[in-house]
Design an enzyme around this catalytic site. Sequence first.
Site, PDB file in Angstrom:
ATOM      1  N   GLY A  31       0.641  -1.286   0.066  1.00  0.00           N
ATOM      2  CA  GLY A  31       0.154   0.009  -0.027  1.00  0.00           C
ATOM      3  C   GLY A  31       0.937   1.324   0.010  1.00  0.00           C
ATOM      4  N   THR A  32       2.028   1.272  -0.764  1.00  0.00           N
ATOM      5  CA  THR A  32       2.543   2.736  -0.723  1.00  0.00           C
ATOM      6  C   THR A  32       2.017   3.800  -1.541  1.00  0.00           C
ATOM      7  OG1 THR A  32       4.013   1.913  -2.168  1.00  0.00           O
ATOM      8  CG2 THR A  32       4.958   1.442  -0.083  1.00  0.00           C
ATOM      9  N   ASN A  33       1.249   3.308  -2.509  1.00  0.00           N
ATOM     10  CA  ASN A  33       0.584   4.094  -3.584  1.00  0.00           C
ATOM     11  C   ASN A  33      -0.636   4.343  -2.661  1.00  0.00           C
ATOM     12  OD1 ASN A  33       1.694   4.218  -6.329  1.00  0.00           O
ATOM     13  ND2 ASN A  33       1.786   2.234  -6.094  1.00  0.00           N
ATOM     14  N   MET A  58      -4.062  -6.939  -7.436  1.00  0.00           N
ATOM     15  CA  MET A  58      -3.548  -7.740  -8.109  1.00  0.00           C
ATOM     16  C   MET A  58      -4.755  -8.820  -8.418  1.00  0.00           C
ATOM     17  SD  MET A  58      -0.647  -6.829  -8.222  1.00  0.00           S
ATOM     18  CE  MET A  58       0.610  -5.898  -7.060  1.00  0.00           C
ATOM     19  N   ILE A  88      -8.020  -9.371 -11.409  1.00  0.00           N
ATOM     20  CA  ILE A  88      -8.665  -8.730 -12.570  1.00  0.00           C
ATOM     21  C   ILE A  88     -10.262  -8.583 -12.167  1.00  0.00           C
ATOM     22  CG2 ILE A  88      -9.100  -9.352 -15.032  1.00  0.00           C
ATOM     23  CD1 ILE A  88      -6.138  -9.062 -14.316  1.00  0.00           C
ATOM     24  N   LEU A  89     -10.742  -7.318 -12.576  1.00  0.00           N
ATOM     25  CA  LEU A  89     -11.973  -7.052 -12.329  1.00  0.00           C
ATOM     26  C   LEU A  89     -12.961  -7.454 -13.603  1.00  0.00           C
ATOM     27  CD1 LEU A  89     -11.156  -3.251 -10.831  1.00  0.00           C
ATOM     28  CD2 LEU A  89     -12.426  -5.474  -9.577  1.00  0.00           C
ATOM     29  N   ASN A 144      -5.877   2.663 -12.349  1.00  0.00           N
ATOM     30  CA  ASN A 144      -4.904   1.743 -12.014  1.00  0.00           C
ATOM     31  C   ASN A 144      -3.540   2.453 -12.164  1.00  0.00           C
ATOM     32  OD1 ASN A 144      -3.936  -0.779 -11.457  1.00  0.00           O
ATOM     33  ND2 ASN A 144      -3.589  -0.976 -13.539  1.00  0.00           N
ATOM     34  N   HIS A 174       0.233   1.183 -13.191  1.00  0.00           N
ATOM     35  CA  HIS A 174       0.710   0.148 -13.646  1.00  0.00           C
ATOM     36  C   HIS A 174       2.564   0.369 -13.575  1.00  0.00           C
ATOM     37  CE1 HIS A 174       1.694  -3.656 -15.669  1.00  0.00           C
ATOM     38  NE2 HIS A 174       2.325  -2.673 -16.436  1.00  0.00           N
TER      39      HIS A 174
HETATM   40  C1  GAR Z   1       3.173  -0.950  -7.204  1.00  0.00           C
HETATM   41  O1  GAR Z   1       4.503  -1.086  -8.024  1.00  0.00           O
HETATM   42  C2  GAR Z   1       1.934  -0.998  -8.573  1.00  0.00           C
HETATM   43  O2  GAR Z   1       2.423  -0.349  -9.456  1.00  0.00           O
HETATM   44  C3  GAR Z   1       1.780  -2.447  -8.973  1.00  0.00           C
HETATM   45  O3  GAR Z   1       2.239  -3.236  -7.590  1.00  0.00           O
HETATM   46  C4  GAR Z   1       2.874  -2.567  -6.640  1.00  0.00           C
HETATM   47  C5  GAR Z   1       2.066  -2.358  -5.411  1.00  0.00           C
HETATM   48  O4  GAR Z   1       2.779  -1.492  -4.488  1.00  0.00           O
HETATM   49  N1  GAR Z   1       0.743  -2.762  -9.423  1.00  0.00           N
HETATM   50  C6  GAR Z   1       0.582  -3.519 -10.480  1.00  0.00           C
HETATM   51  O5  GAR Z   1       1.583  -4.515 -10.900  1.00  0.00           O
HETATM   52  C7  GAR Z   1      -0.955  -3.774 -10.765  1.00  0.00           C
HETATM   53  N2  GAR Z   1      -0.727  -4.705 -12.397  1.00  0.00           N
HETATM   54  P1  GAR Z   1       1.964  -0.921  -3.362  1.00  0.00           P
HETATM   55  O6  GAR Z   1       1.063  -1.785  -2.657  1.00  0.00           O
HETATM   56  O7  GAR Z   1       3.330  -0.371  -2.193  1.00  0.00           O
HETATM   57  O8  GAR Z   1       1.503   0.324  -3.829  1.00  0.00           O
END
Ligand code: GAR
Length: 206
Positions: free
Chosen positions: A12-14, A88, A90-91, A105, A107
């Site tokens: 969950g850093t994003n 992670m 697919i919806l 999203n 990516h």
């Molecule tokens: C992030 O790098 C995001 O871009 C990627 O997973 C990581 C999640 O990190 N997402 C995907 O690959 C989606 N297809 P986070 O949980 O620290 O945000």
Amino acid sequence: MIKIGALVSGGGTNLQAIIDACESGYIDGKVVSVVSSKDGVYALERAKKHSIEGCVINKKMYGDDTDDVLIKHFQDREVDLIVLAGYMTILSEKFVNAFKNRIMNIHPALIPSFCGDGFYGLHVHEAALKKGVKISGATVHFVSPITDGGPIILQKAVEVRDDDTPETLQKRIMEEAEWKIFPEAIKLFAENKLRVENDIVRRSDK
Ligand code: GAR
């Protein structure tokens, strides 16, 4: 102020970058609900620390009804936007159509490179290093029924170094691109500056 729902599966850093951007006033919005596809992930702790509702909704619990449960969950909370912040799963088309051009999203590559089914998390960076690309980056896009195929909102390039591992490349892309362009895209949405015309995003501030 827009109401934001978040779907997460991991650290969950994003999500944190989005919560911080809301709390600082950069985004005129509030994260009202965080739904995880997995139990015990740190993203749920982050929600708790900021007094945001958090819960788990997944196929193990709801089977084929999962996306209906998710749709109702976010409709009940009257969210304006749903963000996939490291989600992670697919919806279904039904879910995507219920919130058309209102799901974003992030990516971790420059779409259309290294995207689609099977390209998620560290796998994306492994593939980029295997190909020997010299730049990679991140993309924020609206979600369509095609995996990673929806209209592109923002992209940012990041250099790839000779000594990168998937982990170091992931970290640089997060720090230099993801945590910046995801909040920026949500800010633009909250300010009603994004239009989708023929599957292309146009900005009314440019
Ligand atoms: C992030 O790098 C995001 O871009 C990627 O997973 C990581 C999640 O990190 N997402 C995907 O690959 C989606 N297809 P986070 O949980 O620290 O945000």
